[in-house]
Design a protein around this motif. Structure first.
Motif, PDB file in Angstrom:
ATOM      1  N   SER A 182       0.847  -1.048   0.105  1.00  0.00           N
ATOM      2  CA  SER A 182      -0.114  -0.198  -0.047  1.00  0.00           C
ATOM      3  C   SER A 182       0.758   1.210   0.015  1.00  0.00           C
ATOM      4  O   SER A 182       2.052   1.234   0.308  1.00  0.00           O
ATOM      5  N   ILE A 183       0.254   2.319  -0.332  1.00  0.00           N
ATOM      6  CA  ILE A 183       1.152   3.692  -0.425  1.00  0.00           C
ATOM      7  C   ILE A 183       1.509   3.998   1.139  1.00  0.00           C
ATOM      8  O   ILE A 183       2.746   4.309   1.266  1.00  0.00           O
ATOM      9  N   TRP A 184       0.731   3.642   2.026  1.00  0.00           N
ATOM     10  CA  TRP A 184       1.217   4.041   3.506  1.00  0.00           C
ATOM     11  C   TRP A 184       2.184   3.097   3.887  1.00  0.00           C
ATOM     12  O   TRP A 184       3.242   3.628   4.468  1.00  0.00           O
ATOM     13  N   GLU A 185       2.124   1.704   3.589  1.00  0.00           N
ATOM     14  CA  GLU A 185       3.313   1.023   3.813  1.00  0.00           C
ATOM     15  C   GLU A 185       4.819   1.276   3.212  1.00  0.00           C
ATOM     16  O   GLU A 185       5.662   1.284   3.904  1.00  0.00           O
ATOM     17  N   GLU A 186       4.926   1.845   1.943  1.00  0.00           N
ATOM     18  CA  GLU A 186       5.802   2.185   1.228  1.00  0.00           C
ATOM     19  C   GLU A 186       6.427   3.577   1.720  1.00  0.00           C
ATOM     20  O   GLU A 186       7.730   3.961   1.777  1.00  0.00           O
ATOM     21  N   LYS A 187       5.411   4.522   1.965  1.00  0.00           N
ATOM     22  CA  LYS A 187       5.936   5.788   2.596  1.00  0.00           C
ATOM     23  C   LYS A 187       6.600   5.446   3.997  1.00  0.00           C
ATOM     24  O   LYS A 187       7.650   5.986   4.220  1.00  0.00           O
ATOM     25  N   ALA A 188       6.365   4.281   4.863  1.00  0.00           N
ATOM     26  CA  ALA A 188       6.795   4.185   6.135  1.00  0.00           C
ATOM     27  C   ALA A 188       7.872   3.004   5.891  1.00  0.00           C
ATOM     28  O   ALA A 188       9.015   3.286   6.852  1.00  0.00           O
ATOM     29  N   PHE A 189       8.107   2.103   4.851  1.00  0.00           N
ATOM     30  CA  PHE A 189       9.013   1.019   5.113  1.00  0.00           C
ATOM     31  C   PHE A 189       9.897   0.769   3.977  1.00  0.00           C
ATOM     32  O   PHE A 189      10.606  -0.319   4.179  1.00  0.00           O
ATOM     33  N   GLY A 195      10.322   6.402   5.090  1.00  0.00           N
ATOM     34  CA  GLY A 195      10.539   7.248   6.166  1.00  0.00           C
ATOM     35  C   GLY A 195      11.152   8.576   5.914  1.00  0.00           C
ATOM     36  O   GLY A 195      12.073   9.150   6.922  1.00  0.00           O
ATOM     37  N   GLY A 196      10.683   9.052   4.876  1.00  0.00           N
ATOM     38  CA  GLY A 196      11.270  10.682   4.590  1.00  0.00           C
ATOM     39  C   GLY A 196      12.591  10.790   4.260  1.00  0.00           C
ATOM     40  O   GLY A 196      13.341  11.998   4.344  1.00  0.00           O
ATOM     41  N   VAL A 197      13.245   9.885   3.354  1.00  0.00           N
ATOM     42  CA  VAL A 197      14.505   9.920   2.859  1.00  0.00           C
ATOM     43  C   VAL A 197      14.594  10.953   1.866  1.00  0.00           C
ATOM     44  O   VAL A 197      13.806  11.319   1.162  1.00  0.00           O
ATOM     45  N   LYS A 199      16.107  13.307  -1.395  1.00  0.00           N
ATOM     46  CA  LYS A 199      16.551  13.258  -2.791  1.00  0.00           C
ATOM     47  C   LYS A 199      18.044  12.808  -2.876  1.00  0.00           C
ATOM     48  O   LYS A 199      18.329  11.865  -3.536  1.00  0.00           O
ATOM     49  N   ALA A 200      18.857  13.699  -2.139  1.00  0.00           N
ATOM     50  CA  ALA A 200      20.397  13.204  -2.389  1.00  0.00           C
ATOM     51  C   ALA A 200      20.604  11.819  -1.762  1.00  0.00           C
ATOM     52  O   ALA A 200      21.458  11.178  -2.726  1.00  0.00           O
ATOM     53  N   GLU A 201      19.917  11.547  -0.899  1.00  0.00           N
ATOM     54  CA  GLU A 201      20.167  10.282  -0.133  1.00  0.00           C
ATOM     55  C   GLU A 201      19.622   8.890  -0.922  1.00  0.00           C
ATOM     56  O   GLU A 201      20.192   8.056  -1.082  1.00  0.00           O
ATOM     57  N   PHE A 202      18.305   9.416  -1.657  1.00  0.00           N
ATOM     58  CA  PHE A 202      17.905   8.515  -2.318  1.00  0.00           C
ATOM     59  C   PHE A 202      18.710   8.142  -3.556  1.00  0.00           C
ATOM     60  O   PHE A 202      18.888   7.042  -4.042  1.00  0.00           O
ATOM     61  N   VAL A 203      19.253   9.364  -4.373  1.00  0.00           N
ATOM     62  CA  VAL A 203      19.960   9.023  -5.673  1.00  0.00           C
ATOM     63  C   VAL A 203      21.063   8.496  -5.187  1.00  0.00           C
ATOM     64  O   VAL A 203      21.609   7.328  -6.032  1.00  0.00           O
ATOM     65  N   SER A 204      21.613   8.763  -4.219  1.00  0.00           N
ATOM     66  CA  SER A 204      23.203   7.774  -3.517  1.00  0.00           C
ATOM     67  C   SER A 204      22.749   6.251  -3.480  1.00  0.00           C
ATOM     68  O   SER A 204      23.534   5.372  -3.840  1.00  0.00           O
ATOM     69  N   ARG A 205      21.635   5.945  -3.049  1.00  0.00           N
ATOM     70  CA  ARG A 205      21.295   4.592  -2.605  1.00  0.00           C
ATOM     71  C   ARG A 205      20.984   4.086  -4.241  1.00  0.00           C
ATOM     72  O   ARG A 205      21.634   2.901  -4.278  1.00  0.00           O
ATOM     73  N   VAL A 206      20.484   4.593  -4.917  1.00  0.00           N
ATOM     74  CA  VAL A 206      19.946   4.106  -6.171  1.00  0.00           C
ATOM     75  C   VAL A 206      21.242   3.825  -6.974  1.00  0.00           C
ATOM     76  O   VAL A 206      21.338   2.764  -7.640  1.00  0.00           O
ATOM     77  N   ASN A 207      21.969   4.839  -7.150  1.00  0.00           N
ATOM     78  CA  ASN A 207      23.348   4.547  -7.602  1.00  0.00           C
ATOM     79  C   ASN A 207      24.408   3.918  -7.309  1.00  0.00           C
ATOM     80  O   ASN A 207      25.270   3.175  -7.923  1.00  0.00           O
ATOM     81  N   ALA A 208      24.125   3.385  -6.099  1.00  0.00           N
ATOM     82  CA  ALA A 208      25.008   2.258  -5.421  1.00  0.00           C
ATOM     83  C   ALA A 208      24.535   0.813  -5.531  1.00  0.00           C
ATOM     84  O   ALA A 208      25.190  -0.029  -5.172  1.00  0.00           O
ATOM     85  N   MET A 209      23.382   0.800  -6.240  1.00  0.00           N
ATOM     86  CA  MET A 209      23.100  -0.802  -6.476  1.00  0.00           C
ATOM     87  C   MET A 209      23.797  -1.627  -7.094  1.00  0.00           C
ATOM     88  O   MET A 209      23.810  -2.869  -6.678  1.00  0.00           O
ATOM     89  N   ASN A 210      24.423  -1.195  -8.087  1.00  0.00           N
ATOM     90  CA  ASN A 210      25.582  -2.014  -8.701  1.00  0.00           C
ATOM     91  C   ASN A 210      25.201  -3.558  -9.056  1.00  0.00           C
ATOM     92  O   ASN A 210      25.548  -4.449  -8.905  1.00  0.00           O
ATOM     93  N   LEU A 211      23.803  -3.417 -10.186  1.00  0.00           N
ATOM     94  CA  LEU A 211      23.564  -4.605 -10.419  1.00  0.00           C
ATOM     95  C   LEU A 211      23.995  -5.211 -11.787  1.00  0.00           C
ATOM     96  O   LEU A 211      24.192  -4.272 -12.558  1.00  0.00           O
ATOM     97  N   SER A 212      24.016  -6.424 -12.011  1.00  0.00           N
ATOM     98  CA  SER A 212      24.285  -6.798 -13.426  1.00  0.00           C
ATOM     99  C   SER A 212      23.299  -6.511 -14.396  1.00  0.00           C
ATOM    100  O   SER A 212      21.807  -6.455 -14.010  1.00  0.00           O
TER     101      SER A 212
END
Length: 235
Positions: A182-189, A195-197, A199-212
């Motif tokens: 649900s939208i509520w669950e994803e906003k929270a968990f 949890g209010g991440v 943009k800068a932190e989100f971009v850092s997390r996404v760019n660190a995925m390093n997937l094949s």
């Protein structure tokens, strides 16, 4: 019962296909159909006596080949729908933000949610949102090919988070056996943006995925740019 709703699963790419229909009129839509399971989907549509009106894609997928054209060959009145930012010639409808499609008494509202790819769309139907690879259950899509952008994805997810908290979230994939959030669950968990991440932190997390790269990317993307037409006689 007024809405027929059938979540369907393709195990090799962990892809969810969604079949929805108005019980009274039997008009139907299908979202993110997969080549390997086209006979299952055709069989279910015919068994339920549905009239397939729209074959909808959330984006040009890189991990599986769509069955859009094979479905259209079987159900000739159905229209193939993709977001307007996708460079495809096979779509009957290039949909944009805020556009509405109707099947029976139900409406599909299009939301532009680029980031995973530049042409990603999400669709809101009857308190449900089909998020493709933009918002996954406790995660999000990668942004390292097909015009992907973590900056854009952050903004897109914020738009999704503006939907009602009780809206049910149905992604294109889940790799842990989960079927709905649900939208509520994803906003929270959500582990990437919940949890209010910021943009800068989100971009850092996404760019660190390093997937094949997805195993089928070099086959799937060209095939999906023609809506699976080059494999129309397979299976």
């Amino acid at each position: 019962m007024s809405l027929i709703f059938r979540p369907l699963f393709e195990k090799f790419s962990s892809t969810y296909t969604y079949l929805l229909a108005d019980f009274e009129s039997k008009e139907a839509i299908i979202i993110d159909a997969v080549q390997e399971t086209k006979q299952r989907d055709i069989g279910l549509i015919e068994e339920l006596g549905l009239t397939l009106k729209y074959i909808i894609e959330t984006h040009v997928h890189a991990d599986h080949i769509t069955s859009s054209c094979p479905l259209k060959e079987r159900f000739s009145d159905a229209k193939i729908v993709l977001g307007e930012a996708n460079s495809v010639a096979c779509a009957d409808i290039l949909i944009k933000e805020g556009d509405i499609l109707a099947f029976g008494k139900y409406k599909v509202m299009a939301m532009s949610t680029p980031g995973h790819t530049d042409g990603c769309m999400s669709y809101v139907v009857d308190g449900k949102v089909f998020t493709g690879d933009a918002l996954l259950i406790r995660s999000c899509g990668r942004c390292d090919f097909q015009g992907g952008s973590a900056d854009k994805l952050f903004d897109s997810i914020q738009s999704l988070f503006a939907l009602p908290d009780e809206a049910a979230v149905y992604p294109a994939h889940d790799y842990g056996g989960r079927t709905v959030s649900s939208i509520w669950e994803e906003k929270a968990f959500n582990e990437m943006i919940g949890g209010g991440v910021d943009k800068a932190e989100f971009v850092s997390r996404v760019n660190a995925m390093n997937l094949s790269l997805p195993a089928k990317i070099h086959v799937a993307v060209p095939a999906n740019q023609v809506c699976g037409a080059n494999i129309i006689s397979d299976g």
